[in-house]
Design a protein around this motif. Sequence first.
Motif, PDB file in Angstrom:
ATOM      1  N   ARG A  25      43.600  40.470  27.250  1.00 58.11           N
ATOM      2  CA  ARG A  25      43.976  41.882  27.096  1.00 58.11           C
ATOM      3  C   ARG A  25      44.765  42.282  28.317  1.00 58.11           C
ATOM      4  O   ARG A  25      44.522  41.784  29.414  1.00 58.11           O
ATOM      5  N   SER A  26      45.684  43.189  28.147  1.00 57.10           N
ATOM      6  CA  SER A  26      46.433  43.747  29.269  1.00 57.10           C
ATOM      7  C   SER A  26      46.180  45.245  29.310  1.00 57.10           C
ATOM      8  O   SER A  26      46.303  45.927  28.290  1.00 57.10           O
ATOM      9  N   ILE A  27      45.822  45.725  30.505  1.00 57.33           N
ATOM     10  CA  ILE A  27      45.510  47.135  30.672  1.00 57.33           C
ATOM     11  C   ILE A  27      46.297  47.669  31.858  1.00 57.33           C
ATOM     12  O   ILE A  27      46.236  47.105  32.952  1.00 57.33           O
ATOM     13  N   GLU A  28      47.054  48.732  31.618  1.00 56.23           N
ATOM     14  CA  GLU A  28      47.764  49.394  32.705  1.00 56.23           C
ATOM     15  C   GLU A  28      46.824  50.438  33.299  1.00 56.23           C
ATOM     16  O   GLU A  28      46.261  51.259  32.583  1.00 56.23           O
ATOM     17  N   LEU A  29      46.656  50.364  34.617  1.00 55.80           N
ATOM     18  CA  LEU A  29      45.776  51.287  35.320  1.00 55.80           C
ATOM     19  C   LEU A  29      46.566  52.150  36.281  1.00 55.80           C
ATOM     20  O   LEU A  29      47.525  51.683  36.900  1.00 55.80           O
ATOM     21  N   ARG A  39      49.945  52.194  40.449  1.00 55.02           N
ATOM     22  CA  ARG A  39      50.046  51.843  39.030  1.00 55.02           C
ATOM     23  C   ARG A  39      50.252  50.331  38.957  1.00 55.02           C
ATOM     24  O   ARG A  39      51.111  49.790  39.645  1.00 55.02           O
ATOM     25  N   TYR A  40      49.450  49.683  38.125  1.00 60.49           N
ATOM     26  CA  TYR A  40      49.610  48.247  37.945  1.00 60.49           C
ATOM     27  C   TYR A  40      48.975  47.834  36.628  1.00 60.49           C
ATOM     28  O   TYR A  40      48.175  48.568  36.048  1.00 60.49           O
ATOM     29  N   THR A  41      49.346  46.664  36.146  1.00 60.54           N
ATOM     30  CA  THR A  41      48.823  46.148  34.888  1.00 60.54           C
ATOM     31  C   THR A  41      48.003  44.905  35.169  1.00 60.54           C
ATOM     32  O   THR A  41      48.461  43.985  35.852  1.00 60.54           O
ATOM     33  N   LEU A  42      46.795  44.894  34.645  1.00 65.85           N
ATOM     34  CA  LEU A  42      45.908  43.747  34.786  1.00 65.85           C
ATOM     35  C   LEU A  42      45.847  42.978  33.483  1.00 65.85           C
ATOM     36  O   LEU A  42      45.790  43.562  32.402  1.00 65.85           O
ATOM     37  N   ARG A  43      45.852  41.675  33.618  1.00 68.12           N
ATOM     38  CA  ARG A  43      45.614  40.782  32.490  1.00 68.12           C
ATOM     39  C   ARG A  43      44.150  40.367  32.576  1.00 68.12           C
ATOM     40  O   ARG A  43      43.723  39.797  33.576  1.00 68.12           O
ATOM     41  N   LEU A  44      43.366  40.716  31.562  1.00 71.40           N
ATOM     42  CA  LEU A  44      41.944  40.408  31.517  1.00 71.40           C
ATOM     43  C   LEU A  44      41.713  39.214  30.611  1.00 71.40           C
ATOM     44  O   LEU A  44      42.254  39.167  29.498  1.00 71.40           O
ATOM     45  N   LEU A  56      46.954  40.362  38.267  1.00 72.98           N
ATOM     46  CA  LEU A  56      48.126  41.201  38.073  1.00 72.98           C
ATOM     47  C   LEU A  56      49.017  40.566  37.024  1.00 72.98           C
ATOM     48  O   LEU A  56      49.282  39.359  37.061  1.00 72.98           O
ATOM     49  N   GLU A  57      49.454  41.342  36.067  1.00 70.78           N
ATOM     50  CA  GLU A  57      50.355  40.818  35.048  1.00 70.78           C
ATOM     51  C   GLU A  57      51.782  40.895  35.571  1.00 70.78           C
ATOM     52  O   GLU A  57      52.326  41.983  35.767  1.00 70.78           O
ATOM     53  N   ARG A  58      52.341  39.746  35.820  1.00 70.65           N
ATOM     54  CA  ARG A  58      53.726  39.670  36.318  1.00 70.65           C
ATOM     55  C   ARG A  58      54.660  40.144  35.213  1.00 70.65           C
ATOM     56  O   ARG A  58      54.335  40.122  34.046  1.00 70.65           O
ATOM     57  N   GLY A  59      55.819  40.600  35.582  1.00 69.08           N
ATOM     58  CA  GLY A  59      56.796  41.030  34.588  1.00 69.08           C
ATOM     59  C   GLY A  59      56.689  42.497  34.220  1.00 69.08           C
ATOM     60  O   GLY A  59      57.479  42.997  33.430  1.00 69.08           O
ATOM     61  N   ARG A  60      55.726  43.179  34.761  1.00 61.21           N
ATOM     62  CA  ARG A  60      55.596  44.625  34.549  1.00 61.21           C
ATOM     63  C   ARG A  60      55.727  45.302  35.898  1.00 61.21           C
ATOM     64  O   ARG A  60      55.416  44.732  36.926  1.00 61.21           O
ATOM     65  N   ASP A  61      56.193  46.544  35.873  1.00 56.58           N
ATOM     66  CA  ASP A  61      56.301  47.302  37.120  1.00 56.58           C
ATOM     67  C   ASP A  61      54.915  47.563  37.681  1.00 56.58           C
ATOM     68  O   ASP A  61      53.976  47.859  36.935  1.00 56.58           O
TER      69      ASP A  61
END
Length: 130
Positions: A25-29, A39-44, A56-61
């Motif tokens: 799952r990917s969640i932007e926090l 602000r960052y996106t985690l890949r769970l 940290l999900e690479r490829g997202r701001d």
Amino acid sequence: RQLPMALPNTRAAVELTSQHQLNHRSIELIQGTSVFRARYTLRLQKEDRHTLRFELERGRDHSVRDVRGYFTAHRLSATHSLVSVFAAVDLGGGLTRSFLRRPFQQAVVSAPAHIRAYVEPMALRRRSSR
């Protein structure tokens, strides 16, 4: 789904993955204080019954350089569990690091108590409704 709101200083959380993506799952926090936010996106990824890893999900701001870690939960008895949290955060350099270092340190250190305060009332409600 409830994990983001169990984390300290979470202002917003948006799941970015579809229901068909079962392996992760990917969640932007958005986390922080009223003055400074990150602000960052985690890949769970669920590793096993007890472990949830995040990175940290690479490829997202994102406004941090790197984030990674895990949560584990082991049931000790019908009423007690042992929860472990590990988080490594690289805020990067410059002003971001200067302004966000202390809030991030406090958030990481307070995470277990914050999670407990979030989870225990739910567990008590479940037990009392049985």
